[in-house]
Design a protein around this motif. Structure first.
Motif, mmCIF file in Angstrom:
data_model
loop_
_atom_site.group_PDB
_atom_site.id
_atom_site.type_symbol
_atom_site.label_atom_id
_atom_site.label_comp_id
_atom_site.label_asym_id
_atom_site.label_seq_id
_atom_site.Cartn_x
_atom_site.Cartn_y
_atom_site.Cartn_z
ATOM 1 N N LEU A 39 42.153 66.098 64.350
ATOM 2 C CA LEU A 39 41.036 66.920 64.810
ATOM 3 C C LEU A 39 40.763 66.713 66.299
ATOM 4 O O LEU A 39 40.359 67.653 66.996
ATOM 5 N N ILE A 40 40.985 65.511 66.787
ATOM 6 C CA ILE A 40 40.698 65.214 68.199
ATOM 7 C C ILE A 40 41.481 66.113 69.147
ATOM 8 O O ILE A 40 40.900 66.697 70.074
ATOM 9 N N PRO A 41 42.812 66.278 68.986
ATOM 10 C CA PRO A 41 43.525 67.174 69.920
ATOM 11 C C PRO A 41 43.076 68.624 69.829
ATOM 12 O O PRO A 41 43.065 69.328 70.847
ATOM 13 N N ALA A 42 42.693 69.072 68.645
ATOM 14 C CA ALA A 42 42.176 70.438 68.522
ATOM 15 C C ALA A 42 40.892 70.601 69.319
ATOM 16 O O ALA A 42 40.679 71.626 69.981
ATOM 17 N N ASN A 43 40.041 69.582 69.288
ATOM 18 C CA ASN A 43 38.799 69.646 70.049
ATOM 19 C C ASN A 43 39.040 69.507 71.555
ATOM 20 O O ASN A 43 38.272 70.052 72.361
ATOM 21 N N ILE A 44 40.076 68.775 71.938
ATOM 22 C CA ILE A 44 40.433 68.704 73.361
ATOM 23 C C ILE A 44 40.803 70.091 73.867
ATOM 24 O O ILE A 44 40.381 70.517 74.951
ATOM 25 N N LEU A 45 41.583 70.816 73.081
ATOM 26 C CA LEU A 45 41.970 72.172 73.467
ATOM 27 C C LEU A 45 40.765 73.096 73.518
ATOM 28 O O LEU A 45 40.658 73.947 74.415
ATOM 29 N N PHE A 46 39.843 72.933 72.570
ATOM 30 C CA PHE A 46 38.671 73.806 72.532
ATOM 31 C C PHE A 46 37.766 73.546 73.739
ATOM 32 O O PHE A 46 37.260 74.484 74.356
ATOM 33 N N GLU A 47 37.582 72.277 74.077
ATOM 34 C CA GLU A 47 36.768 71.954 75.263
ATOM 35 C C GLU A 47 37.430 72.482 76.523
ATOM 36 O O GLU A 47 36.749 73.010 77.414
ATOM 37 N N ALA A 48 38.752 72.353 76.611
ATOM 38 C CA ALA A 48 39.462 72.866 77.781
ATOM 39 C C ALA A 48 39.333 74.381 77.871
ATOM 40 O O ALA A 48 39.195 74.944 78.966
ATOM 41 N N ALA A 49 39.353 75.053 76.706
ATOM 42 C CA ALA A 49 39.216 76.510 76.692
ATOM 43 C C ALA A 49 37.836 76.926 77.182
ATOM 44 O O ALA A 49 37.704 77.876 77.970
ATOM 45 N N LEU A 50 36.792 76.216 76.738
ATOM 46 C CA LEU A 50 35.441 76.547 77.188
ATOM 47 C C LEU A 50 35.280 76.299 78.693
ATOM 48 O O LEU A 50 34.672 77.111 79.394
ATOM 49 N N SER A 51 35.833 75.180 79.175
ATOM 50 C CA SER A 51 35.753 74.902 80.608
ATOM 51 C C SER A 51 36.569 75.916 81.396
ATOM 52 O O SER A 51 36.179 76.316 82.500
ATOM 53 N N PHE A 52 37.695 76.333 80.843
ATOM 54 C CA PHE A 52 38.525 77.343 81.505
ATOM 55 C C PHE A 52 37.775 78.663 81.629
ATOM 56 O O PHE A 52 37.900 79.375 82.629
ATOM 57 N N LEU A 53 36.975 78.984 80.597
ATOM 58 C CA LEU A 53 36.205 80.223 80.611
ATOM 59 C C LEU A 53 34.919 80.105 81.428
ATOM 60 O O LEU A 53 34.177 81.080 81.545
ATOM 61 N N GLY A 54 34.648 78.930 81.940
ATOM 62 C CA GLY A 54 33.518 78.768 82.842
ATOM 63 C C GLY A 54 32.207 78.384 82.195
ATOM 64 O O GLY A 54 31.163 78.416 82.859
ATOM 65 N N VAL A 55 32.220 77.996 80.909
ATOM 66 C CA VAL A 55 30.971 77.622 80.234
ATOM 67 C C VAL A 55 31.024 76.186 79.730
ATOM 68 O O VAL A 55 30.241 75.804 78.860
ATOM 69 N N GLY A 56 31.928 75.400 80.278
ATOM 70 C CA GLY A 56 32.033 74.004 79.870
ATOM 71 C C GLY A 56 31.380 73.088 80.884
ATOM 72 O O GLY A 56 30.236 73.285 81.286
ATOM 73 N N ILE A 57 32.127 72.099 81.310
ATOM 74 C CA ILE A 57 31.624 71.149 82.293
ATOM 75 C C ILE A 57 31.510 71.836 83.648
ATOM 76 O O ILE A 57 32.406 72.560 84.074
ATOM 77 N N ARG A 58 30.389 71.599 84.310
ATOM 78 C CA ARG A 58 30.139 72.236 85.604
ATOM 79 C C ARG A 58 30.702 71.379 86.739
ATOM 80 O O ARG A 58 30.634 70.149 86.677
ATOM 81 N N PRO A 59 31.255 72.002 87.777
ATOM 82 C CA PRO A 59 31.719 71.254 88.945
ATOM 83 C C PRO A 59 30.526 70.616 89.666
ATOM 84 O O PRO A 59 29.404 71.116 89.549
ATOM 85 N N PRO A 60 30.754 69.505 90.363
ATOM 86 C CA PRO A 60 32.050 68.897 90.700
ATOM 87 C C PRO A 60 32.588 67.919 89.670
ATOM 88 O O PRO A 60 33.589 67.255 89.937
ATOM 89 N N THR A 61 31.940 67.781 88.493
ATOM 90 C CA THR A 61 32.470 66.902 87.457
ATOM 91 C C THR A 61 33.859 67.381 87.045
ATOM 92 O O THR A 61 34.028 68.555 86.730
ATOM 93 N N PRO A 62 34.856 66.507 87.037
ATOM 94 C CA PRO A 62 36.220 66.952 86.738
ATOM 95 C C PRO A 62 36.423 67.303 85.274
ATOM 96 O O PRO A 62 35.883 66.642 84.376
ATOM 97 N N SER A 63 37.170 68.340 85.025
ATOM 98 C CA SER A 63 37.538 68.774 83.682
ATOM 99 C C SER A 63 38.898 69.442 83.760
ATOM 100 O O SER A 63 39.153 70.245 84.662
ATOM 101 N N TRP A 64 39.780 69.104 82.834
ATOM 102 C CA TRP A 64 41.128 69.676 82.847
ATOM 103 C C TRP A 64 41.089 71.196 82.723
ATOM 104 O O TRP A 64 41.838 71.903 83.377
ATOM 105 N N GLY A 65 40.209 71.699 81.868
ATOM 106 C CA GLY A 65 40.120 73.149 81.698
ATOM 107 C C GLY A 65 39.636 73.841 82.962
ATOM 108 O O GLY A 65 40.152 74.907 83.336
ATOM 109 N N LYS A 66 38.655 73.244 83.631
ATOM 110 C CA LYS A 66 38.149 73.823 84.878
ATOM 111 C C LYS A 66 39.204 73.768 85.965
ATOM 112 O O LYS A 66 39.316 74.699 86.789
#
Length: 340
Positions: free
Chosen positions: A267-294
């Protein structure tokens, strides 16, 4: 004991007698039973791919925990620190070759923002693993409680919880996550607790991913519980007068640890992908905090000029997800007696 004529050696009569093996011999050693964990570990050790993947997972966890120390060794401890003097003033791209890679900046620096890529990758692992692990624990906690309850008691309880699972499984999670994460401002108060900044956004992501992901764990636990509740040891506990709570704690839960552990690892890798997808779409972690998806999202604007900005965070996600999946597959095979 009898003696043959002309022979001084005694002849033992084995009828009615039992020979006692000498201490220290193989025959004299008691047969030791092994627990399920010991058996699974002996099987897992033979799976070289799973062991290697487990080593990568352990390395990533240590990297996330020791991120300030690791980046500090290379002189780039702060992932938000900018290096504008290393940018070309005309193009806002790194002045050096290959994204500004040098001895001081192992993976170069970002365009425009001029932040060190290596430090952001390392600190990004901390954010991704924190969110994915916390969300997985939340999903497992809810799924275990409701799954065991539905599987053990059955009847109307099982029917009600199963219908709730169906509703959650049919819920458009991605759309809801996008909407909820977008409407959360930089300050939110709940039950007297005020959350702001990164703590707020990380908490929202953990809640969204974990709370709406529990039905998958719940279904697995429910199915395993239904199979276990009819076993002889559960019937024996009922005959001895054990209450449902004790049966669940002492008889069912020890036998559910293996499938829960395996599913949690997957389940952990699936959630890593989901968090990266949300950050990629711009609704995850806000800059300047680093995120792989961002970082992947930012790389879209520069990958034609230098694909490194897309390859590095993409490889980080790929290696992490692959390592967890391979290790989870190894655990599943180790705990599955039918696989051997």
């Amino acid at each position: 004991m009898t003696t043959l004529p002309g022979d001084a050696s005694p002849l033992h009569d084995n009828f009615g007698e039992e020979e006692t093996p000498e201490p220290g011999t193989a025959a004299g050693k008691a047969i030791e039973g092994r627990s399920l964990t010991q058996i699974a570990w002996s099987r897992l050790k033979k799976d070289k791919v799973a062991i290697a993947a487990g080593g990568v997972v352990l390395f990533l966890i240590l990297l996330a925990i020791l991120a300030p120390l690791v980046t500090g060794i290379f002189g780039v401890g702060d992932p938000s620190k900018q290096y504008p003097d290393l940018l070309n003033p005309d193009s806002a791209m790194p002045a050096g070759a290959m994204g500004g890679i040098s001895g001081d900046h192992l993976l170069g620096i970002e365009p425009i923002g001029s932040r060190d890529v290596f430090s952001r990758i390392v600190f990004g692992s901390r954010v991704s693993l924190l969110i994915a692990t916390s969300a997985s624990l939340l999903s497992l906690l809810i799924g275990i409680v409701l799954g065991v309850t539905a599987g053990f008691f059955g009847g109307i309880v099982d029917m009600a919880i199963s219908r709730i699972m169906d509703v959650f499984l049919a819920f458009p999670l991605l759309l809801f996550a996008l909407a909820l994460a977008a409407i959360i401002s930089d300050k939110f108060t709940l039950l007297g607790l005020t959350m702001t900044g990164d703590f707020l956004h990380i908490s929202v992501l953990i809640f969204i991913i974990g709370f709406f992901g529990w039905p998958y764990a719940g279904r697995i636990v429910r199915g395993q519980t239904i199979a276990l509740r009819e076993r002889e040891f559960v019937d024996a506990a009922r005959v001895l007068g054990a209450r449902p709570g004790r049966i669940i704690r002492k008889e069912l839960m020890p036998n559910l640890i293996a499938p829960i552990l395996v599913y949690g690892t997957l389940l952990i890798p699936a959630n890593i992908l989901f968090e990266a997808a949300l950050s990629f779409l711009g609704v995850g972690i806000r800059p300047p905090t680093p995120s792989w998806g961002k970082m992947l999202n930012d790389a879209i604007n520069y990958f034609r000029a230098d694909p490194e900005y897309l390859i590095v965070p993409g490889l980080a996600i790929f290696i992490t997800v692959l390592a967890f999946n391979l290790f989870g597959d190894g655990l599943r095979d180790a705990f599955d007696p039918k696989a051997h």
